[in-house]
Motif scaffolding. Structure first.
Motif, short mmCIF file in Angstrom:
data_model
loop_
_atom_site.label_atom_id
_atom_site.label_comp_id
_atom_site.label_asym_id
_atom_site.label_seq_id
_atom_site.Cartn_x
_atom_site.Cartn_y
_atom_site.Cartn_z
N ALA A 80 1.22 -1.35 0.31
CA ALA A 80 -0.25 0.29 -0.05
C ALA A 80 1.05 1.68 0.51
CB ALA A 80 -0.64 0.15 1.23
N VAL A 81 2.07 1.70 1.00
CA VAL A 81 2.52 2.60 1.15
C VAL A 81 3.35 2.92 -0.60
CG1 VAL A 81 4.97 3.23 2.02
CG2 VAL A 81 3.10 2.56 3.64
N ILE A 82 3.94 1.17 -0.91
CA ILE A 82 4.74 1.57 -1.94
C ILE A 82 3.70 2.01 -2.95
CG2 ILE A 82 5.76 0.69 -4.39
CD1 ILE A 82 6.71 -2.21 -1.99
N CYS A 83 2.42 1.95 -3.48
CA CYS A 83 1.53 2.30 -4.02
C CYS A 83 0.98 3.72 -4.23
CB CYS A 83 -0.43 1.89 -4.07
SG CYS A 83 0.23 0.07 -4.69
N TYR A 84 0.72 4.03 -3.01
CA TYR A 84 0.92 5.34 -2.21
C TYR A 84 2.05 6.54 -2.94
CZ TYR A 84 -1.98 3.49 1.22
OH TYR A 84 -3.00 2.86 2.03
N ASN A 85 3.27 6.14 -3.03
CA ASN A 85 4.43 7.05 -3.27
C ASN A 85 4.54 7.17 -4.63
OD1 ASN A 85 5.98 8.09 -1.20
ND2 ASN A 85 5.87 6.08 -0.64
N ILE A 86 4.23 5.69 -5.71
CA ILE A 86 4.03 5.75 -6.74
C ILE A 86 2.97 6.96 -7.57
CG2 ILE A 86 3.55 4.37 -9.13
CD1 ILE A 86 4.82 1.75 -7.55
N THR A 87 1.47 7.06 -6.71
CA THR A 87 0.91 8.07 -7.44
C THR A 87 1.04 9.11 -6.96
OG1 THR A 87 -1.14 6.10 -6.53
CG2 THR A 87 -2.16 7.93 -6.68
N ILE A 88 1.90 9.40 -5.56
CA ILE A 88 2.11 10.76 -5.89
C ILE A 88 3.24 11.29 -6.73
CG2 ILE A 88 3.32 12.01 -3.76
CD1 ILE A 88 2.11 10.59 -1.93
N TRP A 89 3.99 10.82 -7.01
CA TRP A 89 4.99 10.35 -7.99
C TRP A 89 4.28 11.36 -9.43
CZ3 TRP A 89 6.49 7.57 -11.79
CH2 TRP A 89 7.85 7.81 -13.05
N LEU A 90 3.62 9.95 -10.01
CA LEU A 90 2.85 10.06 -11.29
C LEU A 90 2.16 11.54 -11.39
CD1 LEU A 90 1.07 6.50 -11.22
CD2 LEU A 90 3.11 7.46 -12.47
N PRO A 91 2.39 12.29 -12.50
CA PRO A 91 1.85 13.50 -13.21
C PRO A 91 0.20 13.82 -12.71
CG PRO A 91 3.32 12.84 -14.01
CD PRO A 91 2.84 11.95 -13.72
N ALA A 92 -0.51 14.97 -11.86
CA ALA A 92 -1.64 14.86 -12.49
C ALA A 92 -1.49 15.97 -13.77
CB ALA A 92 -2.20 15.96 -11.21
N PRO A 93 -3.35 15.59 -13.93
CA PRO A 93 -3.85 16.52 -14.71
C PRO A 93 -4.34 18.08 -14.62
CG PRO A 93 -5.42 14.67 -13.80
CD PRO A 93 -4.20 14.69 -13.26
N VAL A 94 -3.95 19.44 -15.23
CA VAL A 94 -3.96 21.10 -14.74
C VAL A 94 -5.36 20.43 -14.02
CG1 VAL A 94 -2.37 20.61 -16.55
CG2 VAL A 94 -4.57 21.24 -17.28
N PHE A 95 -6.04 19.92 -14.17
CA PHE A 95 -7.57 20.22 -13.47
C PHE A 95 -7.68 19.75 -11.97
CE2 PHE A 95 -7.67 16.69 -16.24
CZ PHE A 95 -8.56 15.83 -15.47
N PHE A 96 -6.82 18.49 -11.62
CA PHE A 96 -6.52 17.85 -10.72
C PHE A 96 -6.24 19.33 -9.79
CE2 PHE A 96 -4.53 15.16 -7.10
CZ PHE A 96 -6.30 14.82 -6.69
N GLU A 97 -6.22 19.48 -8.35
CA GLU A 97 -6.22 20.98 -8.03
C GLU A 97 -6.16 20.01 -5.91
OE1 GLU A 97 -9.45 23.25 -7.65
OE2 GLU A 97 -9.42 24.05 -9.56
N ASN A 98 -5.78 18.93 -6.07
CA ASN A 98 -5.96 18.56 -4.81
C ASN A 98 -4.69 17.24 -4.62
OD1 ASN A 98 -8.04 19.65 -4.34
ND2 ASN A 98 -9.09 17.27 -4.72
N SER A 99 -3.70 17.75 -5.74
CA SER A 99 -2.30 17.18 -5.37
C SER A 99 -1.20 16.96 -4.42
CB SER A 99 -1.86 16.97 -6.19
OG SER A 99 -1.59 16.97 -8.09
N GLN A 100 -1.71 18.16 -3.83
CA GLN A 100 -0.62 18.70 -2.12
C GLN A 100 -1.45 17.73 -0.99
OE1 GLN A 100 -0.29 23.00 -1.59
NE2 GLN A 100 0.97 22.59 0.35
N ALA A 101 -2.55 18.40 -0.91
CA ALA A 101 -3.65 17.84 -0.39
C ALA A 101 -2.81 15.86 -0.55
CB ALA A 101 -5.15 18.00 -0.32
#
Length: 210
Positions: A80-101
């Motif tokens: 789960a932790v590995i998946c969280y970090n991969i998800t955080i690392w993947l670039p988010a589209p410009v309309f996704f405003e919650n990346s930091q949270a």
């Protein structure tokens, strides 16, 4: 309570409950809260459930099967932790405003992750081993086994997690109070729900093996 189930089927269910509770606890453990002037990590909300299931597994199925579930929970949490970090690392589209949270909630620091993993493994295995050892010593004192095993397991868990995860970030006095408060909170929690633990163990022991 568990009619139409076998011990083998219920073992699978308890494994799922244990693993899911562990993953949830590690997500919320990064936040602390005030409880009657004590500071506690939010993981205490669900972590007692993990130790109750741990007690049931050790009491009914023995140390070997309890350890198997504990190790499975460890590896699933690591995935789960590995998946969280991969998800955080993947670039988010410009309309996704919650990346930091998203990163703040799921991107725990390496220090907290190490603290959580070490505390979980040591605490859970000590809890299960103590349950089994005390059962060999006296099979009749279930309440004594549940509480003493939790006190040892939770004590080590709290000590390791808080020292590794928070040492140097707060005064030593606050650190020690946090360790004592967390261990006592979880132990008192298990005392309160002991009737449920006892009922569950008794119901499982009445089930057929297969």
């Amino acid at each position: 309570m568990f009619e139409n189930l076998t011990k083998t089927e219920l073992y699978a269910i308890l494994t799922g409950v244990f693993t899911a509770s562990l993953i949830v606890s590690n997500i919320i453990a990064g936040k602390t809260f005030d409880f009657f002037s004590f500071t506690l990590p939010c993981g205490v909300i669900i972590f007692p459930i993990i130790y109750i299931v741990n007690d049931v597994l050790a009491e009914v199925y023995g140390y070997a099967k309890a350890r198997r579930v504990i190790l499975l929970g460890f590896f699933m949490n690591m995935i789960a932790v590995i998946c969280y970090n991969i998800t955080i690392w993947l670039p988010a589209p410009v309309f996704f405003e919650n990346s930091q949270a998203f990163s703040i909630v799921l991107g725990s620091t390496l220090r907290l992750l190490v603290a959580s993993f070490i505390a979980y493994l040591v605490g859970s295995l000590v809890n299960a081993k103590t349950m089994v050892y005390l059962k060999k010593w006296d099979e009749k004192k279930l309440f004594f086994r549940c509480i003493i095993s939790t006190l040892f397991g939770e004590g080590l868990d709290a000590m390791l997690f808080i020292i590794i995860g928070f040492y140097g970030t707060m005064p030593l006095e606050a650190l020690l109070m946090m360790i004592v408060a967390q261990a006592l909170f979880k132990t008192v929690y298990e005392i309160i729900v002991y009737p449920v633990t006892k009922r569950v163990i008794a119901s499982i022991n009445e089930l057929p093996e297969i």
